[in-house]
Enzyme design. Sequence first.
Site, mmCIF file in Angstrom:
data_model
loop_
_atom_site.group_PDB
_atom_site.id
_atom_site.type_symbol
_atom_site.label_atom_id
_atom_site.label_comp_id
_atom_site.label_asym_id
_atom_site.label_seq_id
_atom_site.Cartn_x
_atom_site.Cartn_y
_atom_site.Cartn_z
ATOM 1 N N PRO A 2 0.829 -1.207 0.000
ATOM 2 C CA PRO A 2 0.000 0.000 0.000
ATOM 3 C C PRO A 2 0.867 1.263 0.000
ATOM 4 C CG PRO A 2 -0.837 -1.583 1.587
ATOM 5 C CD PRO A 2 0.494 -2.104 1.115
ATOM 6 N N GLU A 3 0.599 2.156 -0.936
ATOM 7 C CA GLU A 3 1.314 3.423 -1.021
ATOM 8 C C GLU A 3 0.378 4.536 -0.559
ATOM 9 O OE1 GLU A 3 3.295 3.803 -4.845
ATOM 10 O OE2 GLU A 3 3.492 1.638 -5.007
ATOM 11 N N HIS A 93 -4.799 -15.305 8.527
ATOM 12 C CA HIS A 93 -3.676 -14.381 8.652
ATOM 13 C C HIS A 93 -3.991 -13.156 9.497
ATOM 14 C CE1 HIS A 93 -1.460 -16.752 5.747
ATOM 15 N NE2 HIS A 93 -2.480 -16.699 4.927
ATOM 16 N N ARG A 111 2.166 -11.810 4.817
ATOM 17 C CA ARG A 111 3.622 -11.964 4.852
ATOM 18 C C ARG A 111 4.251 -11.572 6.194
ATOM 19 N NH1 ARG A 111 6.328 -10.158 -0.754
ATOM 20 N NH2 ARG A 111 7.993 -11.351 0.237
ATOM 21 N N LYS A 154 22.011 15.074 -5.279
ATOM 22 C CA LYS A 154 21.988 13.620 -5.415
ATOM 23 C C LYS A 154 22.481 13.229 -6.803
ATOM 24 C CE LYS A 154 18.482 12.488 -2.011
ATOM 25 N NZ LYS A 154 19.448 11.759 -1.174
#
Length: 273
Positions: A2-3, A93, A111, A154
């Site tokens: 999820p972003e 889960h 996970r 950078k």
Amino acid sequence: MPELPEVETIRRTLAEHVINLEIKEVRLIWSSAVCSWEDQSFEDLVTGRRIQTIDRRGKYLLIRLDEDLTLIAHMRMTGRLNYYTEKREPEKHTHVVFGLEQGEVHFSDVRKFGRIQAIPTSQCFSNSSLSKLGPEPLELEFTPHVLKERLRKKKISVKAALLDQHVLAGLGNIYVDESLFQAGISPERRVDTLSDEEISKLHQAIQNVLQAGIDAQGTSFRDYRDANGEKGSFERELQVYGRGGEPCKLCGQVLERIRLAGRTTVYCSRCQK
């Protein structure tokens, strides 16, 4: 994983159900899913508190409880927070169940990378991972100049830079690929080669793509669901992510699939310079 759009959608859909409700019970099915504060038990620390607000910072969900306590939830790869109107038997889960005055919230994670941390609200931004996050890309304070300053000096690829949560909070593989496509910038470009005009285009693309993702309630390929268990629909709008080997929707060029910054990356070599 999820972003920002997915976490924001979870925040909104969860808040519809739980604001002002008291946490009557906490059941830990897998204790490693939570991190308590100092030597206190997570269950004792959280039980009896009332949920005041739910905020978001980058990919983190901040569940604000009364009496100076916040639960910081990070979904990682496959984490979910689902609300149920009635008591429900935990699924395979499910690792934590929060019993509320009305209904339950289940935290599940296939996970087992996701975590919920209890921390005093007054210390959220000094003694947690939140302290090192970059700016929020949808806030008014995030301008092209701010993006330029975050990228300044950078010498890495723009893809790698945008994945760095210290540079900018909330972006992951999906929305970085989509933003770079909309801005017409190759993911392999070094950030120190970007012109002011390109940075301005990238800034606008990031905001456009993230807002579109929120409007579509996120991207659901496999695990992501909102707090109601519903899928998002942004995958229907994807231009490049997950489409390696397919034709570009703008020019017809076959989309390239490469490995960059440790992530599978898809882009159009014709549209992105």
